[in-house]
Structure formats: structure tokens, C-alpha cells
Design an enzyme around this catalytic site. Sequence first.
Site, PDB file in Angstrom:
ATOM      1  N   GLY A 185       0.821  -1.206   0.000  1.00  0.00           N
ATOM      2  CA  GLY A 185       0.000   0.000   0.000  1.00  0.00           C
ATOM      3  C   GLY A 185       0.852   1.250   0.000  1.00  0.00           C
ATOM      4  O   GLY A 185       1.984   1.241  -0.484  1.00  0.00           O
ATOM      5  N   THR A 187       2.872   4.729   1.597  1.00  0.00           N
ATOM      6  CA  THR A 187       3.921   4.930   2.596  1.00  0.00           C
ATOM      7  C   THR A 187       3.356   5.347   3.944  1.00  0.00           C
ATOM      8  O   THR A 187       3.848   4.909   4.995  1.00  0.00           O
ATOM      9  CB  THR A 187       4.923   5.983   2.094  1.00  0.00           C
ATOM     10  N   ALA A 188       2.321   6.183   3.945  1.00  0.00           N
ATOM     11  CA  ALA A 188       1.748   6.661   5.208  1.00  0.00           C
ATOM     12  C   ALA A 188       1.231   5.500   6.053  1.00  0.00           C
ATOM     13  O   ALA A 188       1.516   5.411   7.257  1.00  0.00           O
ATOM     14  CB  ALA A 188       0.634   7.662   4.927  1.00  0.00           C
ATOM     15  N   VAL A 189       0.483   4.602   5.435  1.00  0.00           N
ATOM     16  CA  VAL A 189      -0.029   3.442   6.171  1.00  0.00           C
ATOM     17  C   VAL A 189       1.111   2.476   6.493  1.00  0.00           C
ATOM     18  O   VAL A 189       1.105   1.822   7.538  1.00  0.00           O
ATOM     19  CB  VAL A 189      -1.143   2.733   5.380  1.00  0.00           C
ATOM     20  N   GLY A 190       2.103   2.404   5.606  1.00  0.00           N
ATOM     21  CA  GLY A 190       3.258   1.563   5.872  1.00  0.00           C
ATOM     22  C   GLY A 190       3.943   1.934   7.177  1.00  0.00           C
ATOM     23  O   GLY A 190       4.394   1.060   7.935  1.00  0.00           O
ATOM     24  N   GLU A 207       5.659  -3.257   0.936  1.00  0.00           N
ATOM     25  CA  GLU A 207       5.658  -3.008  -0.504  1.00  0.00           C
ATOM     26  C   GLU A 207       4.907  -1.700  -0.735  1.00  0.00           C
ATOM     27  O   GLU A 207       3.680  -1.670  -0.755  1.00  0.00           O
ATOM     28  CB  GLU A 207       4.987  -4.171  -1.242  1.00  0.00           C
ATOM     29  N   CYS A 241       1.677   0.600  -8.844  1.00  0.00           N
ATOM     30  CA  CYS A 241       2.735   1.129  -7.974  1.00  0.00           C
ATOM     31  C   CYS A 241       4.046   1.356  -8.711  1.00  0.00           C
ATOM     32  O   CYS A 241       4.853   2.189  -8.295  1.00  0.00           O
ATOM     33  CB  CYS A 241       2.947   0.200  -6.785  1.00  0.00           C
TER      34      CYS A 241
END
EC number: 1.2.1.3
Length: 485
Positions: A185, A187-190, A207, A241
Amino acid sequence: MELEVRRVRQAFLSGRSRPLRFRLQQLEALRRMVQEREKDILTAIAADLCKSEFNVYSQEVITVLGEIDFMLENLPEWVTAKPVKKNVLTMLDEAYIQPQPLGVVLIIGAWNYPFVLTIQPLIGAIAAGNAVIIKPSELSENTAKILAKLLPQYLDQDLYIVINGGVEETTELLKQRFDHIFYTGNTAVGKIVMEAAAKHLTPVTLELGGKSPCYIDKDCDLDIVCRRITWGKYMNCGQTCIAPDYILCEASLQNQIVWKIKETVKEFYGENIKESPDYERIINLRHFKRILSLLEGQKIAFGGETDEATRYIAPTVLTDVDPKTKVMQEEIFGPILPIVPVKNVDEAINFINEREKPLALYVFSHNHKLIKRMIDETSSGGVTGNDVIMHFTLNSFPFGGVGSSGMGAYHGKHSFDTFSHQRPCLLKSLKREGANKLRYPPNSQSKVDWGKFFLLKRFNKEKLGLLLLTFLGIVAAVLVKAEYY
């Protein structure tokens, strides 16, 4: 959630996911699911992304089937313990690396390719012998529902379960203890996933994405270049992506690139793009409005047409884009392609290196040395020269990001390794104890000197033969003496 995770962990601790035969059976069952329920799967994905069934099959289903076949072919070799090189002190011992499953894995899928980006890591986790909790994206709700329906019909219902839901359910899941978390998903949620995992010291594979640059050298065939870029950029309506996020090129190439992409778009999707069965839609209204906001203040060379009711955004190219504007500050994840003029390859390299490391880098040129230079002087998750996207299709490659575009990798053997612990095993004999006196107290300088001789590689190649003979004589004497102890 806690009870579900506990149930899956108990199933893992029973040991039934570990035998090679069981893993192969589960992979074969997964392949059977894809083949027997292909129509249901195609229909669900098509409904989520307004995709033609041909595109669904070619972009998602075929990749999953290929990955399963690759695992089935190679897994018997991968699970086998691998002997390692030994030093002098362990030359008579058994030393090997044994891959072992990590335990209970959480896989959080993505909505843009909701089938392949959920099932492909699942394949690796099953192959490595793990139990798995699958959390599909709630944004691709039809695919999430079909996965929750089909997977329990084909896979072990205690070892592999699907949990559907939104942010609340995912948040609760992340409070639980897992042995590995695999997230695809943004970057923020990562960062949220990584923070939650850190509380339990759980390893993660992230990822993510980023702004994947595409440099076009003046020494290239622009017709071919623009066809390949158009295909990769507007596939899935730009919601990929590793799609080319923006183009870097000399200003003199800009108008030619615009014209050739425009002609290619017409060739691919026809005069009325909106009616083309091969052109998808934006996943939801929130993302639709986000993408539209990126067009504000930009020079639209072609495209730009939108329809909020159907979440349609036409293939769009922007020219003379200022790097400081919003469209260059975040991953676009839509059918907008900015062109940023640069003076030369040096400026292009600097431009890329001044920004976060992307998930992919694309370079087009007849000059092989130039492509190699850009590879050597930049950093990205992966690279494709003279094409786009295609490195994703090679399952002998690790697929993953670097820096803010992600961590860890998967596909093929790399998936197996991601979900395995490489356990070093050294098996010694209880005999020959005399040879071990070198490492027991009391210590002395002579023991240190012998330790250097046995463990440090300080031999001159010209004298290696003589030293080896001397060494073998010493070892033989020690072993003979040890037999009398």
C-alpha cells in the site's frame, strides 16, 4: 481478533503446515481454486476496477498461476537443508542451514491489483510452511468478498483465514502479535504498520510506492519508447505502484513525446477513450478528487477530460512541469504524466537523487553505457531499461522497494526466503574432546597463537601447500591423541 489469531496459532503449533507434502497439496488446491472459480474471480475484480475480463486475466490471474507453478516445481529443493563451508575447528562436524517457517503471518492486501497483490504473497507464505491471516483491501470490496468465500473452500480452514473489514478491523489486527507482517500500500499506512509491528518486534515486508522516474535519452527510438511508456502508465488507469510517475527529458524532445503518446493513446483506446473496454476507472471518489487536485495550475498538453459520475479521468500529459508543484510532491497513482525538462543526463541523475528513492527506475536509450551509468549512480527498488513494468514479471527477481518505497522483497524464491527463518545448525560429536582444549580455560598466549592459525586466513598462496601438509599433520596428531582421552 485475538481469538482468531490464537486459533490460527494453535493450528500452526500443531505442526501440520510444515511437511512438504502438505504445502504442495495446499498450493495445488489454490491453483485449483483459481482455475475452477476463474469466472467468479474475474467478475469480482472487473466490478471493483471497471476492468475487462481480459485485462484482469492478463494482469492478475496469469501471474498467480505462474507463481504457483514456479513454487510447485522448486519447493522440494528449497526446503532441503543446505550444507555450508566449514572452518578448521568444525571440519569434522555437520553444518547446514535449515529453512523454517516463521509462524503466523499477516498479509494486508492492496486494492489496485486486489487479487495478485494478496494471493502472490500468500503463495510464498504457504510454501514456507506458515499459517496466514489474509486481510484484503476493503476498497476492492467485491474481490475481498470472493476471497473470503473461496479460500476456505479450498485451503485448510484453521491455518489460512480471511478477515474482511476497514480501518477499525485492520487496527485491531495490528494490535495482535504476528511472526511477520506483509503490507502492500502507501507509505503513510506503511509507517503505521511498522510502528504497530515494532511493539512486538515483528519483522515486516513493506511493498510501498513512490514517484518512479522515466528518463528518455535523445539517442533512442521515440516511437517505441512512447508506446511502451503509454502502455505502462495508463494500464489500470495509472493505478500501478511501478507505473512511470513522470518523465525526465531534454526540452527539445518534449513536443515529440507529447505527440507520440497522444497518437499511441488513440491507437490503444480509440477515438472515444471513455467507451474503450481496455481503459479502467479510478477506484473511488476520494481518489478521483485527489488526482484532479494535482492538475491545478498545470499546463495540460492533452487529455484532462473527467467525469465524476463514472470516476473517469482521461489519459493526460502535462508539460513544462515545475518540480515544486503538488503533482511532483506525491505519488500520482492515476493517469496523469508530467514531463519535467532537464538539460542532460547529469541533471536527471541529480534530480532523482535529490528525492526519495523510488520503487522503479526506467531509462530509455540506445546507449548501453548511459543506462548502466544511471543504474550505478541512482537508487531504486528495481530497474527496467528500454521498457517499463517488465521487471515485475520475472519471478527470479526480488521485487521490493528501498528507503521510503519499501523494505523486503518477494516473488519466487525471494517469497520463500521472506517467510522463512534460515536456521543455522551445527551438529558436533561428543568424542574428540582433547581437540577442544584449545578453547577451554585457563587461557594462554600459545592457545591464542594456535587459534590464529586455525581460524584466520593469513596464508601466502605460494606457501599454502606446505602449510596445509603441516596443518594436516598437526590435526592428525591431535586426533590420535584425543582417542586416548
